[in-house]
Structure formats: C-alpha cells, structure tokens
Design a protein around this motif. Structure first.
Motif, PDB file in Angstrom:
ATOM      1  N   GLY A  18       0.842  -1.183   0.000  1.00  0.00           N
ATOM      2  CA  GLY A  18       0.000   0.000   0.000  1.00  0.00           C
ATOM      3  C   GLY A  18       0.877   1.232   0.000  1.00  0.00           C
ATOM      4  O   GLY A  18       1.969   1.213  -0.542  1.00  0.00           O
ATOM      5  N   ASP A  19       0.415   2.254   0.670  1.00  0.00           N
ATOM      6  CA  ASP A  19       1.098   3.532   0.546  1.00  0.00           C
ATOM      7  C   ASP A  19       2.098   3.833   1.663  1.00  0.00           C
ATOM      8  O   ASP A  19       2.436   4.987   1.919  1.00  0.00           O
ATOM      9  CB  ASP A  19       0.082   4.665   0.441  1.00  0.00           C
ATOM     10  N   ILE A  20       2.543   2.789   2.329  1.00  0.00           N
ATOM     11  CA  ILE A  20       3.586   2.993   3.326  1.00  0.00           C
ATOM     12  C   ILE A  20       4.816   3.573   2.650  1.00  0.00           C
ATOM     13  O   ILE A  20       5.218   3.122   1.569  1.00  0.00           O
ATOM     14  CB  ILE A  20       3.936   1.655   4.011  1.00  0.00           C
ATOM     15  N   ALA A  21       5.383   4.590   3.270  1.00  0.00           N
ATOM     16  CA  ALA A  21       6.505   5.280   2.638  1.00  0.00           C
ATOM     17  C   ALA A  21       7.727   4.368   2.547  1.00  0.00           C
ATOM     18  O   ALA A  21       8.104   3.709   3.502  1.00  0.00           O
ATOM     19  CB  ALA A  21       6.855   6.530   3.436  1.00  0.00           C
ATOM     20  N   ILE A  22       8.338   4.349   1.384  1.00  0.00           N
ATOM     21  CA  ILE A  22       9.541   3.556   1.182  1.00  0.00           C
ATOM     22  C   ILE A  22      10.670   4.472   0.762  1.00  0.00           C
ATOM     23  O   ILE A  22      10.485   5.356  -0.073  1.00  0.00           O
ATOM     24  CB  ILE A  22       9.303   2.496   0.094  1.00  0.00           C
ATOM     25  N   ARG A  23      11.853   4.265   1.366  1.00  0.00           N
ATOM     26  CA  ARG A  23      12.991   5.098   1.012  1.00  0.00           C
ATOM     27  C   ARG A  23      13.679   4.461  -0.183  1.00  0.00           C
ATOM     28  O   ARG A  23      14.581   3.646  -0.025  1.00  0.00           O
ATOM     29  CB  ARG A  23      13.923   5.182   2.215  1.00  0.00           C
ATOM     30  N   HIS A  24      13.254   4.840  -1.378  1.00  0.00           N
ATOM     31  CA  HIS A  24      13.731   4.099  -2.544  1.00  0.00           C
ATOM     32  C   HIS A  24      15.151   4.431  -2.950  1.00  0.00           C
ATOM     33  O   HIS A  24      15.875   3.561  -3.384  1.00  0.00           O
ATOM     34  CB  HIS A  24      12.769   4.225  -3.721  1.00  0.00           C
ATOM     35  N   ASP A  25      15.558   5.676  -2.807  1.00  0.00           N
ATOM     36  CA  ASP A  25      16.934   6.002  -3.170  1.00  0.00           C
ATOM     37  C   ASP A  25      17.912   5.233  -2.293  1.00  0.00           C
ATOM     38  O   ASP A  25      18.920   4.701  -2.761  1.00  0.00           O
ATOM     39  CB  ASP A  25      17.197   7.505  -3.004  1.00  0.00           C
ATOM     40  N   GLN A  26      17.591   5.170  -1.013  1.00  0.00           N
ATOM     41  CA  GLN A  26      18.448   4.444  -0.079  1.00  0.00           C
ATOM     42  C   GLN A  26      18.418   2.948  -0.372  1.00  0.00           C
ATOM     43  O   GLN A  26      19.440   2.259  -0.295  1.00  0.00           O
ATOM     44  CB  GLN A  26      17.998   4.699   1.358  1.00  0.00           C
ATOM     45  N   MET A  27      17.239   2.464  -0.712  1.00  0.00           N
ATOM     46  CA  MET A  27      17.102   1.057  -1.060  1.00  0.00           C
ATOM     47  C   MET A  27      17.966   0.733  -2.275  1.00  0.00           C
ATOM     48  O   MET A  27      18.666  -0.278  -2.308  1.00  0.00           O
ATOM     49  CB  MET A  27      15.627   0.770  -1.359  1.00  0.00           C
ATOM     50  N   ALA A  28      17.939   1.625  -3.245  1.00  0.00           N
ATOM     51  CA  ALA A  28      18.682   1.374  -4.476  1.00  0.00           C
ATOM     52  C   ALA A  28      20.184   1.379  -4.226  1.00  0.00           C
ATOM     53  O   ALA A  28      20.918   0.553  -4.770  1.00  0.00           O
ATOM     54  CB  ALA A  28      18.329   2.422  -5.530  1.00  0.00           C
TER      55      ALA A  28
ATOM     56  N   GLU B 145      20.307  12.919  -3.631  1.00  0.00           N
ATOM     57  CA  GLU B 145      21.058  13.060  -4.871  1.00  0.00           C
ATOM     58  C   GLU B 145      22.342  12.221  -4.851  1.00  0.00           C
ATOM     59  O   GLU B 145      22.697  11.560  -5.832  1.00  0.00           O
ATOM     60  CB  GLU B 145      21.395  14.540  -5.108  1.00  0.00           C
ATOM     61  N   GLU B 146      23.010  12.239  -3.716  1.00  0.00           N
ATOM     62  CA  GLU B 146      24.219  11.407  -3.592  1.00  0.00           C
ATOM     63  C   GLU B 146      23.887   9.929  -3.698  1.00  0.00           C
ATOM     64  O   GLU B 146      24.626   9.147  -4.298  1.00  0.00           O
ATOM     65  CB  GLU B 146      24.910  11.673  -2.250  1.00  0.00           C
ATOM     66  N   CYS B 147      22.776   9.544  -3.077  1.00  0.00           N
ATOM     67  CA  CYS B 147      22.340   8.156  -3.210  1.00  0.00           C
ATOM     68  C   CYS B 147      22.178   7.782  -4.668  1.00  0.00           C
ATOM     69  O   CYS B 147      22.645   6.728  -5.109  1.00  0.00           O
ATOM     70  CB  CYS B 147      21.001   7.933  -2.500  1.00  0.00           C
ATOM     71  N   ARG B 148      21.526   8.642  -5.416  1.00  0.00           N
ATOM     72  CA  ARG B 148      21.267   8.325  -6.818  1.00  0.00           C
ATOM     73  C   ARG B 148      22.560   8.249  -7.619  1.00  0.00           C
ATOM     74  O   ARG B 148      22.755   7.322  -8.404  1.00  0.00           O
ATOM     75  CB  ARG B 148      20.315   9.350  -7.434  1.00  0.00           C
ATOM     76  N   SER B 149      23.448   9.207  -7.406  1.00  0.00           N
ATOM     77  CA  SER B 149      24.670   9.190  -8.221  1.00  0.00           C
ATOM     78  C   SER B 149      25.568   8.017  -7.833  1.00  0.00           C
ATOM     79  O   SER B 149      26.225   7.416  -8.676  1.00  0.00           O
ATOM     80  CB  SER B 149      25.410  10.523  -8.119  1.00  0.00           C
ATOM     81  N   THR B 150      25.552   7.686  -6.542  1.00  0.00           N
ATOM     82  CA  THR B 150      26.349   6.537  -6.114  1.00  0.00           C
ATOM     83  C   THR B 150      25.784   5.246  -6.680  1.00  0.00           C
ATOM     84  O   THR B 150      26.513   4.403  -7.214  1.00  0.00           O
ATOM     85  CB  THR B 150      26.383   6.468  -4.574  1.00  0.00           C
ATOM     86  N   ARG B 155      26.005   0.861 -10.516  1.00  0.00           N
ATOM     87  CA  ARG B 155      25.333   0.161 -11.603  1.00  0.00           C
ATOM     88  C   ARG B 155      26.230   0.085 -12.833  1.00  0.00           C
ATOM     89  O   ARG B 155      26.275  -0.928 -13.516  1.00  0.00           O
ATOM     90  CB  ARG B 155      24.019   0.873 -11.942  1.00  0.00           C
ATOM     91  N   LYS B 156      26.970   1.151 -13.081  1.00  0.00           N
ATOM     92  CA  LYS B 156      27.882   1.134 -14.232  1.00  0.00           C
ATOM     93  C   LYS B 156      28.931   0.034 -14.079  1.00  0.00           C
ATOM     94  O   LYS B 156      29.315  -0.611 -15.053  1.00  0.00           O
ATOM     95  CB  LYS B 156      28.605   2.485 -14.351  1.00  0.00           C
ATOM     96  N   ILE B 157      29.398  -0.143 -12.843  1.00  0.00           N
ATOM     97  CA  ILE B 157      30.387  -1.192 -12.600  1.00  0.00           C
ATOM     98  C   ILE B 157      29.787  -2.568 -12.855  1.00  0.00           C
ATOM     99  O   ILE B 157      30.394  -3.424 -13.507  1.00  0.00           O
ATOM    100  CB  ILE B 157      30.937  -1.087 -11.162  1.00  0.00           C
ATOM    101  N   VAL B 158      28.566  -2.765 -12.355  1.00  0.00           N
ATOM    102  CA  VAL B 158      27.904  -4.049 -12.567  1.00  0.00           C
ATOM    103  C   VAL B 158      27.749  -4.316 -14.058  1.00  0.00           C
ATOM    104  O   VAL B 158      28.049  -5.416 -14.546  1.00  0.00           O
ATOM    105  CB  VAL B 158      26.526  -4.067 -11.871  1.00  0.00           C
TER     106      VAL B 158
END
Lengths: 189, 189
Positions: A18-28, B145-150, B155-158
């Motif tokens: 559902g709409d529980i907030a997820i920290r996607h950048d951190q997850m990625a 932003e740092e999360c995304r760039s990191t 991902r580029k390495i993978v």
DNA sequence: CTCGTACAATTCGGTGCCGAACGACAACGG
DNA sequence: CCGTTGTCGTTCGGCACCGAATTGTACGAG
C-alpha cells in the motif's frame, strides 16, 4: 544478474504494502552496493585469483600482511574486515599453501604474528599488479572523479555504521533481550 | 574496521613495488565497495534480521519471491545474485522455517517454482519496512542526490562486468587452460 | 520410438563466515 | 604469591557459497 528496473520494483512493492513510505533512493544504493561487490569479487576471483588458487578473502589477508609486515592476527582480521574466528581458518589455508607463516610474539604468549613467506612475497609481487589491473577494468566506466566521489560516499556509509550502528541496534532492541543467534556454539552441557 | 589512510597505503605499496603504476582511485573504490557491503550487511543482520532468524541471503531470496510471486528457482538465484547450487540450500533452510514452499511446474517436470507461504507473506509484510528503515539509516549521511549518483556509479560497474567480464577473462587467459578450481566436486573415480 | 542433445535442479567437496564458548596467558591488586 | 579480571587466538555449530558432476526431464531428428 538481471536487474529489475527500479520503477517497476517500486510499483510492485507498493502493490504489496500500500502507501507505506519507502525510502527508494536508499534502497537502491544498498542493493547496488551488494550487486557491485559480488560482481567485482566474482570477476576478480575468476580472472587473476583462480590461477593462484586464492579466494578473495585469502588475497585480502595476504595483501594486509604484505603491506603491514608481520602483524598480530587480531589486527589482520580487523583490516581485512573479517572476524578473528574466520581469520584463523583463512590463515590455516594460506599456511598450508606455504604463503604465510605464524610467528610467536616475542613478549606476549597469547599473541600470534602473521608474516609472509618468501613464496608469499614473491606471489604478491607478481599478483598485485594483475589484481589492480582488474580493479581498473571493473571501474573503467567511471572517471577518476567519479571513482573518488563514489569511494567517498561509500566511506560515509561505513563511518555511519561504525560510529552509530551499535547505538542504533541498542535503540531498536529498546531494552529487549539481544536475540540469540540460531547457529553458533552452545554453552557446555 | 579501521581504515588505513589512502595516502599511507599508497606509499607502502610504492615501497613494495617501486614505481610501477598503480590505479589508486580504482583501487579505493573497489576496496570501499567491499567495506560498505560487509558493514551494511552485518548491521542489518544484527538489527532486523537476527530477531527473525534470517541471514542476509535468506532475506534477499524471500524478497525476490515476495515481489515476483511464484518464480522458477533459476530466476530467483539470478535475481538474488547467488548460484543455483547455493539457492537450493537457502531454499531448503527457508522451507524448513515454513516461509517458502516448492511448487512443481505445471508443464515442465524439470522446473521448480518457489513461492511464499502465508507465514512468509506475513513476515515480509512486517519485516520489509524495518529492513528499509535500516537501509535509510546506513545511507543517512548521503543526500538523496548522492544516493542516486552513487547507485548510478555502482550500476555502471555491474554493467561493465556483466557485458565485458567474460570477454576480458578469455582475453587474460589468452588461449591457456581455464585453470581448475581446487575446491569443488571431482569427476567420479 | 529411440537416440542424442539441451537444459533443469540437486548433490557435494572445499572454503568462507559469524559469534559464543573456551583455554592460555597477562596484568594488577592484595 | 595468589586470585581476579581482561584479552588473545582457537574451536566449533550452523549456514552460505561456488562450480563441476550428476540426475532427471524435454524435445527435435532420424
């Protein structure tokens, strides 16, 4: 390792939670750290290390001893990022291959020093340049500047866990029992 | 995990190897990927996973099946970034905990599907938010932003390893024998 | 139908990996 | 001296991990 597109994953998670907030950048970033680590490790093991019959961890331990010189096992484990129990096993393997030797501490009977044999020294002299060449290969898509900023960001994560991790874990338990580990040695009975 | 300053390491390497060129930025990024990976993994295992008696890998496998639904084991292994041999063992562990079940493929007798049990579904529903919170914790020093760039850089390495790794390994062997692995199963004798 | 080839998951040897328990030694106080 | 307390490396249970060999199933060619 097929990577599922981030957006798609996110939608799937949303469908589940559902709409529980997820920290996607951190997850990625966490997911990619592990993808990259295992990809790099496997590439290096299957290129330069395989021929020398070394595992990644074995190489790292050799590296630490090579650079630091004769070093107490406790410190080697710390530098190599493995537990001292694991180091005992890895050192045994390297010793059986004739690359490392155990040296008794001159003044403290509890301590043991680890040092390279001549064969170990010789191996590192030829192997390290090849190893470093593969590091350069895997990092080839990144500019020197990107390498630095990425290394920086990763270092921040390591520091975060090292400085606040313990405190955070205690806070999460919030007074509760430290939750035993299922595996591991039991008290004598 | 005490980190030796980069500059110092570099000088030590120089002392060992003379003036052979070393790619230090690339070396640092690879080293930090592994430091970060093991720091994060250990933190998460010792906070949210310990209580549920799950390993990191066990959780990742659950996650994959949770998001993807019933999935062939081969694909689960690929998504989880482990070998299919390892997956067999991990799936067995999860099955014995009642979190996962094996389902026979409707039309192909060779294939096996993995699906969550109700208990597995329930566990993920409560566990994933906690897991994600720790991802956010470890990545806290980084801006979005740092999360995304990191993540991008990683991902580029993978991608680099996945697209050019095989070719690179062949090139390094340069016609030589593929170098057997010491451990592993032997031909029947 | 019967090969032979292809591809699926499992088995298995050797190692890595953690962390609690353990035994040996050190250091210090009395 | 002699206990106590702390620290060192090792042991050990249970799991993860890879990849080659193996087993079992599918499927096309003849």
């Amino acid at each position: 390792m097929t990577q599922r597109p981030i957006v798609e994953t996110e939608q799937l998670v949303k469908a589940k939670l559902g709409d529980i907030a997820i920290r996607h950048d951190q997850m990625a970033v966490v997911a990619n750290i592990h993808r990259a680590a295992s990809a790099v490790r496997q590439h290096v093991e299957n290129s330069v290390l395989r021929g020398a019959d070394l595992t990644w961890t074995g190489f790292v331990v050799l590296w630490v001893v090579w650079i630091s010189g004769e070093t107490e096992t406790r410190l080697v484990a710390e530098e190599a990022g493995i537990s001292k129990g694991t180091l005992t096993g890895v050192a045994r393997t390297l010793e059986s291959r004739g690359l490392v030797r155990r040296i008794e501490h001159p003044s403290d009977g509890r301590r043991v020093l680890l040092g390279l044999t001549d064969e170990g020294e010789e191996l590192m002299r030829t192997l390290f340049p090849d190893f470093n060449a593969e590091e350069a290969f895997v990092a080839a898509p990144l500019s020197a500047e990107e390498c630095r900023s990425t290394a920086d960001a990763l270092r921040k994560i390591v520091v975060q866990v090292e400085t606040h991790g313990e405190e955070r874990r205690l806070e999460l338990l919030d007074g509760a029992e430290p939750a035993p580990r299922r595996s591991g040695r039991r008290a004598k009975g």
